[in-house]
Motif scaffolding. Structure first.
Motif, PDB file in Angstrom:
ATOM      1  N   ALA A  62       0.832  -1.205   0.000  1.00  0.00           N
ATOM      2  CA  ALA A  62       0.000   0.000   0.000  1.00  0.00           C
ATOM      3  C   ALA A  62       0.870   1.260   0.000  1.00  0.00           C
ATOM      4  O   ALA A  62       0.557   2.242  -0.688  1.00  0.00           O
ATOM      5  CB  ALA A  62      -0.919  -0.008   1.217  1.00  0.00           C
ATOM      6  N   ALA A  63       1.957   1.228   0.771  1.00  0.00           N
ATOM      7  CA  ALA A  63       2.847   2.386   0.816  1.00  0.00           C
ATOM      8  C   ALA A  63       3.492   2.637  -0.546  1.00  0.00           C
ATOM      9  O   ALA A  63       3.650   3.778  -0.972  1.00  0.00           O
ATOM     10  CB  ALA A  63       3.929   2.169   1.870  1.00  0.00           C
ATOM     11  N   VAL A  64       3.850   1.556  -1.246  1.00  0.00           N
ATOM     12  CA  VAL A  64       4.448   1.695  -2.570  1.00  0.00           C
ATOM     13  C   VAL A  64       3.472   2.342  -3.536  1.00  0.00           C
ATOM     14  O   VAL A  64       3.837   3.186  -4.363  1.00  0.00           O
ATOM     15  CB  VAL A  64       4.922   0.327  -3.095  1.00  0.00           C
ATOM     16  CG1 VAL A  64       5.367   0.433  -4.554  1.00  0.00           C
ATOM     17  CG2 VAL A  64       6.059  -0.209  -2.236  1.00  0.00           C
ATOM     18  N   ARG A  65       2.194   1.950  -3.441  1.00  0.00           N
ATOM     19  CA  ARG A  65       1.182   2.547  -4.323  1.00  0.00           C
ATOM     20  C   ARG A  65       1.032   4.040  -4.053  1.00  0.00           C
ATOM     21  O   ARG A  65       0.836   4.836  -4.978  1.00  0.00           O
ATOM     22  CB  ARG A  65      -0.159   1.827  -4.131  1.00  0.00           C
ATOM     23  CG  ARG A  65      -0.208   0.426  -4.731  1.00  0.00           C
ATOM     24  CD  ARG A  65      -1.637  -0.085  -4.830  1.00  0.00           C
ATOM     25  NE  ARG A  65      -2.239  -0.258  -3.504  1.00  0.00           N
ATOM     26  CZ  ARG A  65      -2.183  -1.382  -2.799  1.00  0.00           C
ATOM     27  NH1 ARG A  65      -1.524  -2.429  -3.284  1.00  0.00           N
ATOM     28  NH2 ARG A  65      -2.752  -1.464  -1.611  1.00  0.00           N
ATOM     29  N   VAL A  66       1.129   4.427  -2.788  1.00  0.00           N
ATOM     30  CA  VAL A  66       1.042   5.853  -2.445  1.00  0.00           C
ATOM     31  C   VAL A  66       2.235   6.623  -2.995  1.00  0.00           C
ATOM     32  O   VAL A  66       2.099   7.748  -3.485  1.00  0.00           O
ATOM     33  CB  VAL A  66       0.942   6.028  -0.915  1.00  0.00           C
ATOM     34  CG1 VAL A  66       1.043   7.509  -0.543  1.00  0.00           C
ATOM     35  CG2 VAL A  66      -0.352   5.446  -0.389  1.00  0.00           C
ATOM     36  N   LEU A  67       3.419   6.003  -2.947  1.00  0.00           N
ATOM     37  CA  LEU A  67       4.629   6.669  -3.424  1.00  0.00           C
ATOM     38  C   LEU A  67       4.575   6.975  -4.915  1.00  0.00           C
ATOM     39  O   LEU A  67       5.291   7.864  -5.393  1.00  0.00           O
ATOM     40  CB  LEU A  67       5.855   5.809  -3.116  1.00  0.00           C
ATOM     41  CG  LEU A  67       6.233   5.648  -1.645  1.00  0.00           C
ATOM     42  CD1 LEU A  67       7.455   4.758  -1.496  1.00  0.00           C
ATOM     43  CD2 LEU A  67       6.474   7.002  -0.990  1.00  0.00           C
ATOM     44  N   ARG A  68       3.728   6.258  -5.660  1.00  0.00           N
ATOM     45  CA  ARG A  68       3.589   6.528  -7.090  1.00  0.00           C
ATOM     46  C   ARG A  68       3.075   7.944  -7.364  1.00  0.00           C
ATOM     47  O   ARG A  68       3.236   8.463  -8.472  1.00  0.00           O
ATOM     48  CB  ARG A  68       2.636   5.511  -7.733  1.00  0.00           C
ATOM     49  CG  ARG A  68       3.229   4.106  -7.854  1.00  0.00           C
ATOM     50  CD  ARG A  68       2.163   3.132  -8.303  1.00  0.00           C
ATOM     51  NE  ARG A  68       2.726   1.821  -8.603  1.00  0.00           N
ATOM     52  CZ  ARG A  68       3.043   1.399  -9.825  1.00  0.00           C
ATOM     53  NH1 ARG A  68       2.835   2.186 -10.863  1.00  0.00           N
ATOM     54  NH2 ARG A  68       3.561   0.196 -10.007  1.00  0.00           N
ATOM     55  N   VAL A  72      12.088  11.103  -7.116  1.00  0.00           N
ATOM     56  CA  VAL A  72      12.854   9.901  -6.769  1.00  0.00           C
ATOM     57  C   VAL A  72      11.938   8.824  -6.208  1.00  0.00           C
ATOM     58  O   VAL A  72      12.013   7.649  -6.602  1.00  0.00           O
ATOM     59  CB  VAL A  72      13.967  10.240  -5.762  1.00  0.00           C
ATOM     60  CG1 VAL A  72      14.582   8.975  -5.181  1.00  0.00           C
ATOM     61  CG2 VAL A  72      15.052  11.067  -6.436  1.00  0.00           C
ATOM     62  N   LEU A  73      11.040   9.202  -5.291  1.00  0.00           N
ATOM     63  CA  LEU A  73      10.117   8.221  -4.705  1.00  0.00           C
ATOM     64  C   LEU A  73       9.150   7.669  -5.746  1.00  0.00           C
ATOM     65  O   LEU A  73       8.844   6.467  -5.761  1.00  0.00           O
ATOM     66  CB  LEU A  73       9.346   8.868  -3.550  1.00  0.00           C
ATOM     67  CG  LEU A  73      10.167   9.219  -2.307  1.00  0.00           C
ATOM     68  CD1 LEU A  73       9.313   9.981  -1.313  1.00  0.00           C
ATOM     69  CD2 LEU A  73      10.749   7.969  -1.679  1.00  0.00           C
ATOM     70  N   ASN A  74       8.668   8.545  -6.632  1.00  0.00           N
ATOM     71  CA  ASN A  74       7.759   8.110  -7.679  1.00  0.00           C
ATOM     72  C   ASN A  74       8.436   7.103  -8.614  1.00  0.00           C
ATOM     73  O   ASN A  74       7.866   6.054  -8.941  1.00  0.00           O
ATOM     74  CB  ASN A  74       7.281   9.329  -8.478  1.00  0.00           C
ATOM     75  CG  ASN A  74       6.596   8.933  -9.770  1.00  0.00           C
ATOM     76  OD1 ASN A  74       5.482   8.436  -9.781  1.00  0.00           O
ATOM     77  ND2 ASN A  74       7.280   9.166 -10.879  1.00  0.00           N
ATOM     78  N   THR A  75       9.663   7.423  -9.012  1.00  0.00           N
ATOM     79  CA  THR A  75      10.390   6.521  -9.913  1.00  0.00           C
ATOM     80  C   THR A  75      10.709   5.203  -9.225  1.00  0.00           C
ATOM     81  O   THR A  75      10.614   4.128  -9.832  1.00  0.00           O
ATOM     82  CB  THR A  75      11.690   7.197 -10.388  1.00  0.00           C
ATOM     83  OG1 THR A  75      11.357   8.448 -10.996  1.00  0.00           O
ATOM     84  CG2 THR A  75      12.415   6.323 -11.397  1.00  0.00           C
ATOM     85  N   TYR A  76      11.090   5.283  -7.956  1.00  0.00           N
ATOM     86  CA  TYR A  76      11.386   4.055  -7.205  1.00  0.00           C
ATOM     87  C   TYR A  76      10.157   3.148  -7.132  1.00  0.00           C
ATOM     88  O   TYR A  76      10.240   1.931  -7.341  1.00  0.00           O
ATOM     89  CB  TYR A  76      11.870   4.419  -5.800  1.00  0.00           C
ATOM     90  CG  TYR A  76      12.075   3.230  -4.902  1.00  0.00           C
ATOM     91  CD1 TYR A  76      13.240   2.473  -4.979  1.00  0.00           C
ATOM     92  CD2 TYR A  76      11.105   2.862  -3.964  1.00  0.00           C
ATOM     93  CE1 TYR A  76      13.432   1.380  -4.158  1.00  0.00           C
ATOM     94  CE2 TYR A  76      11.293   1.774  -3.141  1.00  0.00           C
ATOM     95  CZ  TYR A  76      12.459   1.031  -3.237  1.00  0.00           C
ATOM     96  OH  TYR A  76      12.632  -0.056  -2.422  1.00  0.00           O
ATOM     97  N   ALA A  77       9.002   3.761  -6.838  1.00  0.00           N
ATOM     98  CA  ALA A  77       7.779   2.965  -6.708  1.00  0.00           C
ATOM     99  C   ALA A  77       7.352   2.363  -8.042  1.00  0.00           C
ATOM    100  O   ALA A  77       6.872   1.222  -8.099  1.00  0.00           O
ATOM    101  CB  ALA A  77       6.660   3.834  -6.143  1.00  0.00           C
ATOM    102  N   ARG A  78       7.540   3.082  -9.135  1.00  0.00           N
ATOM    103  CA  ARG A  78       7.087   2.610 -10.443  1.00  0.00           C
ATOM    104  C   ARG A  78       8.055   1.612 -11.094  1.00  0.00           C
ATOM    105  O   ARG A  78       7.686   0.957 -12.069  1.00  0.00           O
ATOM    106  CB  ARG A  78       6.861   3.803 -11.377  1.00  0.00           C
ATOM    107  CG  ARG A  78       5.690   4.681 -10.962  1.00  0.00           C
ATOM    108  CD  ARG A  78       5.482   5.856 -11.899  1.00  0.00           C
ATOM    109  NE  ARG A  78       4.372   6.690 -11.452  1.00  0.00           N
ATOM    110  CZ  ARG A  78       3.097   6.474 -11.758  1.00  0.00           C
ATOM    111  NH1 ARG A  78       2.775   5.452 -12.526  1.00  0.00           N
ATOM    112  NH2 ARG A  78       2.153   7.275 -11.305  1.00  0.00           N
ATOM    113  N   THR A  79       9.276   1.549 -10.588  1.00  0.00           N
ATOM    114  CA  THR A  79      10.241   0.610 -11.184  1.00  0.00           C
ATOM    115  C   THR A  79      10.542  -0.565 -10.256  1.00  0.00           C
ATOM    116  O   THR A  79      11.526  -1.279 -10.460  1.00  0.00           O
ATOM    117  CB  THR A  79      11.552   1.346 -11.511  1.00  0.00           C
ATOM    118  OG1 THR A  79      12.067   1.975 -10.322  1.00  0.00           O
ATOM    119  CG2 THR A  79      11.328   2.406 -12.576  1.00  0.00           C
TER     120      THR A  79
END
Length: 258
Positions: A79-85, A118-125
Motif C-alpha cells: 500500500a505504501a508503494v502505491r502511495v509513493l507513485r 525519486v520516490l515516484n520513480t522508485y515505486a514505479r520501477t
C-alpha cells in the motif's frame, strides 16, 4: 565516481558563487569587485554546507532503511508503494502556496521535487528496470538541486551580509594607513592627521578603518561606521607609496581616532 565528484565540485562552486553574489548584493556591492578565484568560491561554500550535508546523509540512511523494509515485507508495504507513485504531485500542491513566502518556497519546492520524483520513480520501477524513467527523473533532480542550492545560497549569503554589517567595527581587523599623498579618506568614523614626525617619508596617517577583504596585492578597506546605505569602499595597493598596519585589541579601537 568521477561524474559524482564533478557534480559535487560544480555544486560547491555554484553555491560559493551564488552565496557570495547574494552577500555582496545585500552589502550594496558585487562579487566581481573583489576578483575572487575558483578556489575562493569553493572555500566559501564549505562552511555553509555542513548542515545540508548532514541532512542529506540522514535522508540517505532513512531511504536505505525504508528500502530494506520494503524488500523484507513486500506484502505489508504494498500500500505504501502505491502511495509513493503519486509523490510527484506534492510539489504541485505547494505551488499555490508560493506567494505566501517566496524565499521559503524557493527552497522547499525544489527539495519537494527531488524527493517526489525519486520516490515516484522508485515505486514505479519496483521489480523491473526502466532506465529511461530513471534518467528522466535524475535529470529533473539535478536541475532541482541547482535551484535548491541557489535558494539556500541566497539565504546563507544574506545571513553573512547581516553578520558583516553588525560586526564591521568589532569583528574586522583595524587598519592604519600611512601615505605619501592625501588619499582623501574621509567620514564614516575614519580619521586622518598630517604626519609631522621628523624624517618620516609619509605625510598622512589614516585610522578608523577596517580590513574588509584582501585580493592579491589589493586591500579593500571600509570606515568603522560603514553601512551599505552610507559608506565607501577604499581599494589600496600594497607598496604604492603607502604603509599599511593591521592592529588588534579593544584598547586600540577605543582610542584610534582620539
Amino acid at each position: 565516481m568521477g561524474s559524482l565528484l564533478s557534480l559535487l565540485t560544480a555544486v560547491l562552486f555554484y553555491f560559493g558563487w551564488a552565496s557570495t553574489d547574494a552577500e555582496t548584493k545585500a552589502l550594496g556591492l558585487r562579487d566581481t569587485v573583489f576578483h575572487l578565484s575558483t578556489s575562493d568560491y569553493l572555500l566559501r561554500s564549505v562552511s555553509a554546507l555542513y548542515i545540508p550535508a548532514w541532512i542529506a546523509a540522514a535522508a540517505a540512511l532513512a531511504a536505505l532503511g525504508l528500502h530494506r523494509r520494503l524488500v523484507r515485507e513486500p506484502s505489508r508495504t504494498a500500500a505504501a508503494v502505491r502511495v509513493l507513485r503519486f509523490a510527484w504531485t506534492v510539489p504541485l500542491v505547494m505551488v499555490p502556496l508560493y506567494p505566501l513566502s517566496p524565499w521559503l518556497f524557493d527552497l522547499l519546492l525544489p527539495l519537494a521535487m527531488i524527493c517526489g520524483f525519486v520516490l515516484n520513480t522508485y515505486a514505479r520501477t519496483r521489480g523491473r528496470r526502466d532506465v529511461r524513467l530513471w534518467a528522466l527523473s535524475l535529470a529533473v533532480c539535478v536541475l532541482a538541486l541547482f535551484w535548491a542550492v541557489y535558494a539556500y545560497a541566497g539565504i546563507a549569503g544574506r545571513g553573512r551580509a547581516a553578520l558583516t554589517i553588525s560586526t564591521i567595527d568589532t569583528g574586522f581587523p583595524a587598519v592604519v594607513v600611512f601615505s605619501e599623498k592625501d588619499l582623501m579618506i574621509r567620514g564614516g568614523g575614519s580619521c586622518y592627521r598630517r604626519v609631522t614626525d621628523k624624517g618620516s617619508r609619509y605625510s598622512y596617517q589614516y585610522a578608523g578603518l577596517r580590513l574588509f577583504h584582501v585580493s592579491g596585492d589589493r586591500l579593500f578597506l571600509v570606515p568603522r561606521g560603514w553601512t551599505p546605505e552610507d559608506g565607501a569602499l577604499y581599494v589600496l595597493k600594497e607598496g604604492d607609496g603607502q604603509r599599511i598596519e593591521l592592529l588588534s585589541g579593544a584598547g586600540y579601537r577605543a582610542r584610534e581616532c582620539r
